[in-house]
Motif scaffolding. Structure first.
Motif, mmCIF file in Angstrom:
data_model
loop_
_atom_site.group_PDB
_atom_site.id
_atom_site.type_symbol
_atom_site.label_atom_id
_atom_site.label_comp_id
_atom_site.label_asym_id
_atom_site.label_seq_id
_atom_site.Cartn_x
_atom_site.Cartn_y
_atom_site.Cartn_z
ATOM 1 N N LEU A 206 68.384 37.759 -17.745
ATOM 2 C CA LEU A 206 68.398 36.312 -17.935
ATOM 3 C C LEU A 206 69.745 35.884 -18.499
ATOM 4 C CD1 LEU A 206 66.657 33.702 -17.818
ATOM 5 C CD2 LEU A 206 66.119 34.115 -20.229
ATOM 6 N N VAL A 207 70.453 35.034 -17.758
ATOM 7 C CA VAL A 207 71.730 34.474 -18.205
ATOM 8 C C VAL A 207 71.480 33.028 -18.606
ATOM 9 C CG1 VAL A 207 74.096 33.881 -17.556
ATOM 10 C CG2 VAL A 207 73.063 36.010 -16.718
ATOM 11 N N VAL A 208 71.853 32.691 -19.832
ATOM 12 C CA VAL A 208 71.614 31.347 -20.375
ATOM 13 C C VAL A 208 72.950 30.667 -20.596
ATOM 14 C CG1 VAL A 208 70.580 30.011 -22.245
ATOM 15 C CG2 VAL A 208 69.520 32.166 -21.512
ATOM 16 N N GLY A 209 73.157 29.528 -19.936
ATOM 17 C CA GLY A 209 74.400 28.778 -20.097
ATOM 18 C C GLY A 209 74.996 28.447 -18.758
ATOM 19 N N GLY A 210 75.320 27.146 -18.558
ATOM 20 C CA GLY A 210 75.679 26.728 -17.213
ATOM 21 C C GLY A 210 77.086 26.251 -17.004
ATOM 22 N N GLN A 211 77.978 26.457 -17.968
ATOM 23 C CA GLN A 211 79.347 26.037 -17.725
ATOM 24 C C GLN A 211 80.180 27.227 -17.267
ATOM 25 O OE1 GLN A 211 81.220 23.070 -20.146
ATOM 26 N NE2 GLN A 211 79.301 22.495 -21.113
ATOM 27 N N HIS A 250 72.031 24.041 -17.452
ATOM 28 C CA HIS A 250 71.477 22.748 -17.856
ATOM 29 C C HIS A 250 71.598 21.702 -16.770
ATOM 30 C CE1 HIS A 250 75.724 22.080 -18.569
ATOM 31 N NE2 HIS A 250 75.509 20.807 -18.753
ATOM 32 N N LYS A 251 72.557 21.881 -15.838
ATOM 33 C CA LYS A 251 72.742 20.941 -14.734
ATOM 34 C C LYS A 251 73.526 21.659 -13.641
ATOM 35 C CE LYS A 251 76.109 17.933 -15.207
ATOM 36 N NZ LYS A 251 76.933 16.820 -15.696
ATOM 37 N N PRO A 252 73.441 21.186 -12.408
ATOM 38 C CA PRO A 252 74.262 21.795 -11.360
ATOM 39 C C PRO A 252 75.747 21.577 -11.644
ATOM 40 C CG PRO A 252 72.522 20.424 -10.411
ATOM 41 C CD PRO A 252 72.560 20.117 -11.871
ATOM 42 N N GLY A 355 67.858 23.227 -16.263
ATOM 43 C CA GLY A 355 67.179 22.753 -17.451
ATOM 44 C C GLY A 355 67.732 23.426 -18.681
ATOM 45 N N LYS A 356 66.996 23.365 -19.749
ATOM 46 C CA LYS A 356 67.408 23.931 -21.024
ATOM 47 C C LYS A 356 66.410 24.996 -21.455
ATOM 48 C CE LYS A 356 68.406 22.658 -25.820
ATOM 49 N NZ LYS A 356 68.399 21.580 -26.829
ATOM 50 N N VAL A 367 61.539 27.034 -19.740
ATOM 51 C CA VAL A 367 62.638 26.118 -19.448
ATOM 52 C C VAL A 367 62.116 24.697 -19.529
ATOM 53 C CG1 VAL A 367 64.380 25.439 -17.746
ATOM 54 C CG2 VAL A 367 63.686 27.836 -17.926
ATOM 55 N N SER A 368 62.842 23.835 -20.240
ATOM 56 C CA SER A 368 62.460 22.427 -20.306
ATOM 57 C C SER A 368 63.438 21.615 -19.466
ATOM 58 C CB SER A 368 62.482 21.942 -21.762
ATOM 59 O OG SER A 368 63.796 21.998 -22.286
ATOM 60 N N PRO A 369 63.026 20.459 -18.935
ATOM 61 C CA PRO A 369 61.727 19.809 -19.163
ATOM 62 C C PRO A 369 60.627 20.255 -18.185
ATOM 63 C CG PRO A 369 63.121 18.366 -17.893
ATOM 64 C CD PRO A 369 63.950 19.591 -18.167
ATOM 65 N N SER A 370 60.960 21.166 -17.253
ATOM 66 C CA SER A 370 59.996 21.524 -16.206
ATOM 67 C C SER A 370 58.855 22.397 -16.715
ATOM 68 C CB SER A 370 60.722 22.258 -15.075
ATOM 69 O OG SER A 370 61.215 23.502 -15.543
ATOM 70 N N LYS A 371 59.035 23.020 -17.879
ATOM 71 C CA LYS A 371 58.074 23.985 -18.430
ATOM 72 C C LYS A 371 57.925 25.222 -17.535
ATOM 73 C CE LYS A 371 57.227 21.373 -21.932
ATOM 74 N NZ LYS A 371 57.732 21.741 -23.279
ATOM 75 N N GLU A 372 58.939 25.482 -16.714
ATOM 76 C CA GLU A 372 58.933 26.679 -15.877
ATOM 77 C C GLU A 372 58.897 27.921 -16.758
ATOM 78 O OE1 GLU A 372 61.895 29.034 -12.739
ATOM 79 O OE2 GLU A 372 62.480 27.096 -13.597
ATOM 80 N N GLN A 373 58.080 28.887 -16.352
ATOM 81 C CA GLN A 373 57.963 30.147 -17.070
ATOM 82 C C GLN A 373 58.731 31.233 -16.309
ATOM 83 O OE1 GLN A 373 55.992 30.449 -20.110
ATOM 84 N NE2 GLN A 373 56.188 28.229 -19.879
ATOM 85 N N ILE A 374 59.614 31.909 -17.012
ATOM 86 C CA ILE A 374 60.347 33.035 -16.433
ATOM 87 C C ILE A 374 59.843 34.293 -17.125
ATOM 88 C CG2 ILE A 374 62.606 34.055 -16.006
ATOM 89 C CD1 ILE A 374 63.780 31.222 -16.356
ATOM 90 N N SER A 375 59.195 35.149 -16.382
ATOM 91 C CA SER A 375 58.563 36.329 -16.963
ATOM 92 C C SER A 375 59.326 37.597 -16.626
ATOM 93 C CB SER A 375 57.122 36.440 -16.461
ATOM 94 O OG SER A 375 57.106 36.535 -15.045
#
Length: 752
Positions: A206-211, A250-252, A355-356, A367-375
């Motif tokens: 899992l990579v977190v951060g979109g810049q 966080h955004k495209p 998302g965040k 992930v918010s705001p979609s509440k997507e679950q990454i397992s």
């Protein structure tokens, strides 16, 4: 008058260029320079050895700006095969040369941390800084813990904006006993990333951060995972096929490759390092206005449109989650640079969620705001940037209050005057390179400004040169920085855009922009000659003969690169190689002119599987300690239907290689006993520069090759059709003639 004593904190590019300016841009003896750095070497972020993995940058990391930008004005790169986009260790070697050339007059205190400073007020004396104050500096040696205390007239902060990794609260408060967490700056290889999780069970990285760093590290890890999957020999991790990447952004963001085309609409687009096109001043009205900071809706739409022109897509063809939709074009644009990220997303090795990160628990993320679950998370990589305030912890509290330090604002951590250089209420304190993504030309300008400012007695001195005094009186940098902290429409890099900043510093310092050495290529639509901004365009005054030589050498290197890219087809092989990654639909006709060999049609797929360069077939030139680039394992599979009615499964494999030093693309046969290994050279691809000025509707980039296999000659022809920077489709045909062979193969490759 005795020299004014200066303490420089940091021996990276900012500290070295500051020392050089203090020593060489004013009369000798004006300043006595001391440089402190907690590391045992100079270079800051930039290591100088291939095996130096202790810093924040991997030594083999590729810079996202070319060597024409990653340099100072009066030291050109050596012409020793350094690539256009240098590796981190090569930048470190450049800085060692710069130190040797210009900083011998400075006293180096390496392995010595500045741990505390105090501003000592005293009665003013002739020749003192305007504040009548000096800096008390306490430092500590890492070798023996020895403490030293000294006083200085000036304190210059060049400790860098990358103080320590910024860790989101969502991660800091999470329960992650089973999942290792690493900041992107710590990543070196897959085995180190997975750590105790390297048990072969697999899962998602899992990579977190979109810049910038998020896209870059996701692309890098995907390259390493692809190499583990497709290289011969043992894998560095167990069961690499069980791992994949999941990227939360966080955004495209727009993703550019390292080489772009200044003629994206051309049928055979030429290619240049991306910064040479970005810093072409011929494309901007003069004088320059700042295009960073607060971004209006209209300005955002214009820049989004420019970016889409460069890549000829809104990125939906790679993934819907990367698409820059019409709604998104009203927001400030964000840009990242990676050669392979987009095609790894298209191939499925990288999945993207917009998302965040809301929470992490066990092996699951929300992930918010979609509440997507990454397992099924195996490990987490935080590409969440750096917090800069720790780089100035040695400053006293009253000074930090004066500078309006805001640790939570990763872009506008300090409020400094004249584009990040100083604060008039602390006139003997200066900053160089203390902003996000500093460019080397701006660092050099900041150093020059502080040198001129302090040589004249400080920002409140009555002895300031008129141009500098006028520029300072009109400056609104502090107010602007404070306002941007709460601006929802702040740009990605809010301090200001590079060409405009260079213009503003040059006006304050009365520096003229040097013209190109000779005629430059003309580009549409205005058909103006390129006017590429590099640090060498703004040399200092009163250069020595040796410095003049370096400036001219640097300008020549840039101009030669521009001509080679625009008129000689240089970097086309690189662009083709980059864009081959992934899966292609292949339709091929075989036409035989011998009755003993039937004609027929092949339908299937061709996969280009990226991996690190291997030694097979080129043992004599392979250096295991060097960066041997990347290559593809080409795997073709499908059905061949012969003209006699027979249909059978067919497959073939090759290895495709790109030699960066020679800018050559080549194709290699594989070994019969191990079809993951290269055997010997099939052919080298020779690109043909189009004649005339074909802009659209032409035949794309054509290339030829030949190969004699015992008595059979392969006459090979390619045709590569681009849409701006990406291959749309391409064609490979060859005729084979020999004592027992006479046939033609003509295949067309289109994206799946």
């Amino acid at each position: 008058m005795p020299p004014k004593k200066v303490c420089i904190v940091g021996a990276g590019p900012s500290g070295l260029v500051a020392a050089k300016s203090l020593l060489h841009d004013v009369p000798s003896g004006t300043f006595e320079v001391h440089i402190f750095d907690s590391q045992p070497r100079i270079g800051g972020l930039w290591p100088s050895r291939k095996d130096d993995g202790d810093g924040l940058l991997h030594p083999l990391m590729i810079a996202n700006q070319s060597k024409h930008t990653v340099q100072f004005s009066d030291l050109a790169w050596e012409e020793d095969g350094v690539p256009e986009m240098p590796r981190a260790w090569q930048v470190g070697r450049y800085l060692e040369r710069y130190l040797e050339r210009y900083c011998e007059g400075a006293t180096l205190h390496l392995g010595t941390r500045v741990e505390k400073t105090e501003l000592l007020l005293r009665k003013m004396r002739p020749g003192d800084p305007a504040s009548g104050a000096r800096w008390w500096v306490r430092s500590r040696s890492a070798d023996n813990g020895e403490v030293e205390e000294q006083t200085f007239d000036y304190l210059l902060v060049a400790s860098g904006f990358f103080g320590k990794p910024a860790i989101p609260a969502e991660v800091a408060s999470s329960q992650l006993r089973d999942v290792p967490v690493m900041h992107s700056s710590e990543y070196r290889d897959l085995a180190g990333l997975l750590g105790k999780a390297n048990n072969g069970k697999g899962g998602k990285i899992l990579v977190v951060g979109g810049q910038m760093s998020g896209v870059e590290i996701a692309g890098t890890i995907a390259s390493h995972l692809s190499s583990a999957l497709h290289s011969p020999g043992p894998s560095p991790i167990l069961n690499p096929e069980k791992y994949s990447l999941h990227h939360i952004t966080h955004k495209p963001v727009w993703v550019f490759p390292l080489f772009t085309s200044p003629k994206p609409a051309a049928s055979a687009p030429p290619f240049l390092p991306l910064d040479l096109g970005s810093y072409n001043l011929a494309n901007r009205p003069q004088p320059l206005t700042n295009i960073q900071g607060h971004i209006t809706v209209d300005a955002a739409k214009i820049v989004h449109s420019i970016y889409q022109t460069v890549v000829a897509t809104n990125q939906a063809n790679f993934s819907p989650n990367l698409a820059i939709t019409n709604d998104e074009t009203s927001n400030p644009p964000y840009l990242a640079v990676s050669d392979y990220y987009l095609d790894f997303v298209r191939s499925g090795l990288i999945s993207v969620s917009c998302g965040k990160l809301e929470s992490l628990s066990g092996r699951e993320a929300t992930v918010s705001p979609s509440k997507e679950q990454i397992s099924d998370i195996a490990t987490v990589v935080l590409a969440t940037g750096f917090e800069a305030s720790s780089s100035i912890e040695f400053l006293p509290s009253p000074t930090r209050e004066t500078l309006s330090v805001c640790p939570a604002d990763l872009n506008n951590t300090l409020a400094l005057g004249f584009h990040g250089t100083h604060h008039q209420d602390v006139p003997n304190l200066g900053f160089v390179g203390f902003y996000r993504s500093p460019y080397w030309g701006v660092m050099e300008m900041q150093a020059r400004l502080l040198t001129e400012l302090w040589a004249a007695g400080g920002p409140l001195s009555s002895s300031l040169p008129p141009a500098l005094e006028s520029s300072l009186s009109k400056d609104t940098s502090i107010e602007r920085s404070l306002k941007l902290r709460s601006d929802p429409r702040a740009s990605q890099f809010p301090m200001g855009d590079y060409p405009w900043l260079m213009q503003e510093f040059a006006a304050a310092l009365e520096l003229e922009r040097r013209p190109p050495l000779g005629e430059m290529p003309k580009l549409p639509p205005a058909e103006k000659e390129m006017d590429i901004l590099t640090p060498a365009r703004y040399p200092a005054k009163n250069l020595s003969e040796a410095q003049q030589t370096e400036v001219a050498k640097s300008l020549k290197q840039t101009e030669s690169t521009a001509w080679a890219g625009l008129t000689q087809g240089k970097f086309v092989a690189k662009a083709v190689f980059r864009s081959l990654l992934g899966v292609w639909k292949l339709e091929r006709d075989l036409t035989s002119r011998l009755p003993s060999h039937p004609s027929g049609h092949f339908s299937g797929t061709a996969k280009f599987l990226l991996r690190e360069g291997t030694r097979d077939g080129r043992e004599s030139e392979f250096d295991a300690s060097d960066d041997n680039g990347l290559e593809y394992l080409y795997v073709e599979e499908g059905d061949f239907k012969a003209s006699n009615g027979l249909t059978f499964r067919a497959t073939r494999r090759y290895v495709w290689r790109y030699n960066e030093a020679k800018d050559k693309l080549s194709v290699w046969f594989v070994k019969t006993d191990d079809q993951s290994k290269a055997d010997y050279l099939f052919h080298q691809v020779e690109f043909k520069v189009p004649e005339g000025e074909e802009e659209t509707g032409g035949e794309g980039w054509r290339a030829t090759a030949g190969h004699l296999c015992i008595d059979d000659f392969y006459d090979v022809g390619y045709n590569f059709n681009f849409e701006a920077v990406n291959l749309r489709d391409w064609r490979l045909a060859y005729t084979v003639r020999g004592p027992k062979k006479d046939y033609t193969i003509d295949g067309v490759y289109r994206r799946v």
